[in-house]
Design a protein around this motif. Sequence first.
Motif, PDB file in Angstrom:
ATOM      1  N   MET A  88      80.302  86.126  56.759  1.00 26.71           N
ATOM      2  CA  MET A  88      79.403  85.553  57.753  1.00 26.71           C
ATOM      3  C   MET A  88      78.322  86.559  58.132  1.00 26.71           C
ATOM      4  O   MET A  88      78.577  87.747  58.261  1.00 26.71           O
ATOM      5  CB  MET A  88      80.191  85.139  58.994  1.00 26.71           C
TER       6      MET A  88
ATOM      7  N   SER B 282      73.824  82.706  58.937  1.00 23.68           N
ATOM      8  CA  SER B 282      74.503  82.179  57.753  1.00 23.68           C
ATOM      9  C   SER B 282      76.018  82.271  57.897  1.00 23.68           C
ATOM     10  O   SER B 282      76.552  83.253  58.401  1.00 23.68           O
ATOM     11  CB  SER B 282      74.074  82.963  56.510  1.00 23.68           C
ATOM     12  N   THR B 283      76.714  81.228  57.411  1.00 28.27           N
ATOM     13  CA  THR B 283      78.180  81.247  57.455  1.00 28.27           C
ATOM     14  C   THR B 283      78.794  81.348  56.059  1.00 28.27           C
ATOM     15  O   THR B 283      79.983  81.162  55.890  1.00 28.27           O
ATOM     16  CB  THR B 283      78.734  79.982  58.150  1.00 28.27           C
TER      17      THR B 283
ATOM     18  N   SER C 110      80.431  83.266  53.246  1.00 25.65           N
ATOM     19  CA  SER C 110      81.232  84.492  53.310  1.00 25.65           C
ATOM     20  C   SER C 110      80.535  85.663  52.609  1.00 25.65           C
ATOM     21  O   SER C 110      80.071  85.513  51.481  1.00 25.65           O
ATOM     22  CB  SER C 110      82.588  84.235  52.651  1.00 25.65           C
TER      23      SER C 110
ATOM     24  N   ASN D  88      78.989  78.736  63.092  1.00 20.96           N
ATOM     25  CA  ASN D  88      79.347  79.944  63.852  1.00 20.96           C
ATOM     26  C   ASN D  88      78.413  80.130  65.049  1.00 20.96           C
ATOM     27  O   ASN D  88      78.183  81.241  65.511  1.00 20.96           O
ATOM     28  CB  ASN D  88      79.272  81.171  62.919  1.00 20.96           C
TER      29      ASN D  88
END
Length: 295
Positions: free
Chosen positions: A91, A86-87, A89, A30
Amino acid sequence: QAHLKKAACARPGRTVRFPWCLSTHFYTDNWENVQNFQARPDDILIATYPKAGTTWVSYILDLLYFGQTERQTSTPIFDRVAFLESTISPMGKDLADNLPTSPRLIKTHLPVQFVPKSFWEQNSTIIYVARNAKDNMVSYFHFDRMTRTQPEPGEWSSYIHRFMEGKMVFGSWYDHVNGWWKKKQTHSKLHYMFYEDLSEDTGREIDNLCSFLGLSRSDEEKKRVASGVQFDNMKKDDTTNYSTHCAMDFKISPFMRKGKVGDWKNHFTVAQSQQCDEDYEKKMKNSTLQFRTEI
């Protein structure tokens, strides 16, 4: 947590070469959105090299600003303090965008040059925490053993060399601590803390934090915070010990393992310690940063 998907937390099959280091897709997928993150003037960014006291200082700030509320007992720390890059879930950026608190508490492990520029433009407050290289290395090794988002650490003897060479997720420890130290000289709203100081006298460091942040808290309130953030209390608390996070494999090691200054002595041979000392002297000779490896 229902929103955490086990499938999203499989170990990365490979590391990827990224601007600052060898990283994993969990922190790079991301990237553009993270770089375009819109900080606010009252945001507090907690910046650290991994395993340098991030959760500790996050919890201190959480308690100083919001006290012991129902949110503290029902919502884990990783949902109260957004991990920006951090990606997993949800995000980190999305979580940060939607934090209901003011100030928003946001954490990052990014080297200083990759922090979204809006934090500097908005003159946001930044708290940086640094830990001595040897203890940081040991903690990172055990973290890599138990965390599904990290590459396998391999043998301790080879891990030491990889750490010294900076071939780590989030890059070189030397570059990280020195880059942020240099930034502190020009950014007045950056408070640079040391893990060892926090361990030695948590109350004193809380006083210093309050002074820096302009927070007036009673002695009683500060004592309550200091007591709540003691390592053993946090380790037993499911909202702070990461036991409900899908990325952690507690069968291998707890997320909060020892929290001691000087635990490196239980891992390094005399030769390994000497090698690290020589590497440290060479790479830190031009730095004014001073670390303690015992207290």
